[in-house]
Design a protein around this motif. Structure first.
Motif, PDB file in Angstrom:
ATOM      1  N   LEU A  93      11.694  34.783 -41.899  1.00 22.72           N
ATOM      2  CA  LEU A  93      12.255  35.479 -43.060  1.00 22.72           C
ATOM      3  C   LEU A  93      11.579  36.827 -43.267  1.00 22.72           C
ATOM      4  N   GLN A  94      10.284  36.866 -43.102  1.00 19.92           N
ATOM      5  CA  GLN A  94       9.560  38.123 -43.252  1.00 19.92           C
ATOM      6  C   GLN A  94       9.979  39.121 -42.177  1.00 19.92           C
ATOM      7  N   ARG A  95      10.146  38.621 -40.972  1.00 17.84           N
ATOM      8  CA  ARG A  95      10.494  39.491 -39.840  1.00 17.84           C
ATOM      9  C   ARG A  95      11.836  40.167 -40.063  1.00 17.84           C
ATOM     10  N   PHE A  96      12.821  39.429 -40.586  1.00 17.31           N
ATOM     11  CA  PHE A  96      14.159  39.986 -40.795  1.00 17.31           C
ATOM     12  C   PHE A  96      14.382  40.452 -42.234  1.00 17.31           C
ATOM     13  N   LYS A  97      13.321  40.438 -43.024  1.00 16.92           N
ATOM     14  CA  LYS A  97      13.374  40.913 -44.411  1.00 16.92           C
ATOM     15  C   LYS A  97      14.468  40.189 -45.201  1.00 16.92           C
ATOM     16  N   LEU A  98      14.488  38.857 -45.035  1.00 14.10           N
ATOM     17  CA  LEU A  98      15.461  38.033 -45.741  1.00 14.10           C
ATOM     18  C   LEU A  98      14.833  37.498 -47.018  1.00 14.10           C
ATOM     19  N   ASN A  99      15.664  37.307 -48.031  1.00 20.35           N
ATOM     20  CA  ASN A  99      15.146  36.930 -49.332  1.00 20.35           C
ATOM     21  C   ASN A  99      14.811  35.459 -49.467  1.00 20.35           C
ATOM     22  N   SER A 100      15.670  34.556 -48.947  1.00 21.21           N
ATOM     23  CA  SER A 100      15.431  33.153 -49.242  1.00 21.21           C
ATOM     24  C   SER A 100      16.190  32.236 -48.305  1.00 21.21           C
ATOM     25  N   VAL A 101      15.700  31.005 -48.273  1.00 19.60           N
ATOM     26  CA  VAL A 101      16.461  29.889 -47.706  1.00 19.60           C
ATOM     27  C   VAL A 101      17.117  29.191 -48.877  1.00 19.60           C
ATOM     28  N   THR A 102      18.407  28.994 -48.786  1.00 22.53           N
ATOM     29  CA  THR A 102      19.124  28.317 -49.863  1.00 22.53           C
ATOM     30  C   THR A 102      19.634  26.975 -49.367  1.00 22.53           C
ATOM     31  N   TRP A 103      19.942  26.110 -50.323  1.00 20.65           N
ATOM     32  CA  TRP A 103      20.443  24.779 -49.977  1.00 20.65           C
ATOM     33  C   TRP A 103      21.931  24.727 -50.269  1.00 20.65           C
TER      34      TRP A 103
END
Length: 428
Positions: A93-103
């Protein structure tokens, strides 16, 4: 960056508990709603993201873990691996600058479960192993169900038919191998009652009617072992040849193979398979009782081979793959060449004789009935395969002693005129 986790159960990727014990297949009862972790990824990053996220994918039959969602892609992750892969996911997530994992909520259906998933969910917990050891012969799945699974037999058949795309027929072996011809009594569980199959083994093709002959796909390694032991241009006498799993590939090695089987259907398909594999020049089929084959074809062959100087470097091999009773036929070799016109005695034939050993039996107790103490010292005894928890298929390899071929039997008796002994499992 945020990762929220509603604490999923560790085994949510199994069919619903309500299917336990059903005996009639109702595919709708396998629907199950679950929540799975997912990540949204911009389309321009998806190729690189897939490479690193692949170990975390939710992988199930008929399910795509990468799904389109507008200008983004949603990657569905395996909830059972979430805790284990959490540190790794944080790095991604940090590498691709993603905000969150959602369910995300999703539904699983019958199409998403494997046959193993279904059998573990439906059948009694201690009995599923009885189904997982089935055999595939051409377009047929062959199971050998224990009594405690008989009430589930049609469900088992239908599930196997559904889950294996190339399968058209599912059958269960009923009772014991039938009579002297070693063919199964079969019960159709699902699919078409079409038992004529085509299979490949050792770069050869075999056609046969599975309901009328015996074929065991678990013997491919043993077939290979024997084929490697026989040199090109050797002579082979296959006493119980079946449809040719030894005879055909040995013929392809340009061995002169005399192959016999008492079952007229096996004999029919043996001839067919010789033509199918273009080895009729080398494969000579017979439809005789094993004793008669030894005392006529094998006898004549040994004499002719020894009397021809051109055959000096060519060995003679005798295959006896009828483990339920092959040892009894060894009596036919006693005195086989007494009084015959043998101008020169060549190298003794090598015999490969198969038999079953029970767990509580001693090898010497078995072989002692058929070999004297001196011959027993020269026997090579090989374990072929475990047939059942208390039963093993074995192979004896030895050269027939000269004293046997030129000595009259002590009691004058021969082996049984027919294949009298039946067994719950025989092997080809």
């Amino acid at each position: 960056m945020e990762i929220s986790n509603p604490t999923p159960k560790s085994s949510i990727l199994i069919p619903p508990s309500e299917v336990r014990g059903i005996t009639i297949l109702d595919r709708d009862t396998f629907k199950k709603d679950i929540e799975v972790p997912s990540v949204k990824i911009p389309v321009e990053d998806i190729k690189e993201a897939i490479k690193v996220l692949k170990p975390c994918f939710l992988k199930m039959p008929n399910f795509q873990p990468v799904q389109s969602e507008g200008e983004q892609k949603r990657v569905i992750l395996n909830p059972d691996l979430f805790d284990e892969k959490l540190p790794y996911l944080q790095t991604i997530l940090q590498r691709f600058k993603l905000n969150s994992v959602t369910w995300t909520k999703m539904s699983l259906t019958y199409d998403n479960w494997t046959s193993d998933n279904i059998f573990k969910a439906v059948l009694p917990p201690d009995s599923t192993g009885n189904v997982s050891s089935f055999s595939i012969v051409g377009h047929i799945i062959h199971v050998n169900l224990k009594p405690d699974l008989m009430e589930y037999k049609h469900l088992i058949g239908q599930v196997l038919l559904d889950k294996y795309s190339n399968i058209k027929t599912v059958v269960n072996k009923v009772n014991i191998i039938d009579s002297e011809f070693r063919n199964f009594n079969l019960e159709l569980l699902a699919g078409d009652p079409n038992y004529e199959v085509m299979v490949k083994e050792n770069n050869c093709q075999y056609a046969f009617d599975f309901s009328k002959v015996f074929w065991n796909p678990r013997l491919v390694n043993e077939h290979n072992e024997i084929i490697k032991k026989v040199n090109s241009h050797d002579f082979v006498y296959d006493v119980f040849a079946g449809v040719g799993p030894f005879a055909v590939p040995l013929s392809k090695k340009k061995c002169q193979v005399h192959a016999n089987d008492l079952n007229p259907d096996s004999f029919k398909w043996l001839k067919h398979n010789a033509k199918l594999n273009k080895v009729t020049e080398y494969l000579h089929p017979y439809n005789l009782d094993g004793k008669e084959f030894i005392q006529t074809v094998v006898k004549k062959g040994i004499i002719e081979i020894w009397n021809n100087e051109e055959n000096e470097e060519r060995r003679v091999h005798v295959l006896m793959n009828l483990p339920a009773s092959a040892l009894e036929f060894l009596e036919a070799f006693k005195g086989l060449l007494v009084g015959e016109d043998v101008q020169k005695i060549g190298e003794m034939p090598v015999v490969y004789c198969y038999f079953f050993k029970r767990k509580d039996e001693d090898i010497l107790d078995i072989t002692g009935k058929y070999f004297d103490a001196e011959v027993q010292k020269a026997l090579q005894i090989t374990e072929v395969r475990l047939v059942a928890p208390n039963k093993t298929m074995m192979r004896i390899t030895y050269k027939i002693p000269k004293s046997v071929l030129f000595k009259v039997s002590d009691n004058g008796d021969g082996p049984p005129a027919k294949r009298l002994k039946q067994d719950n499992e025989s092997t080809e």
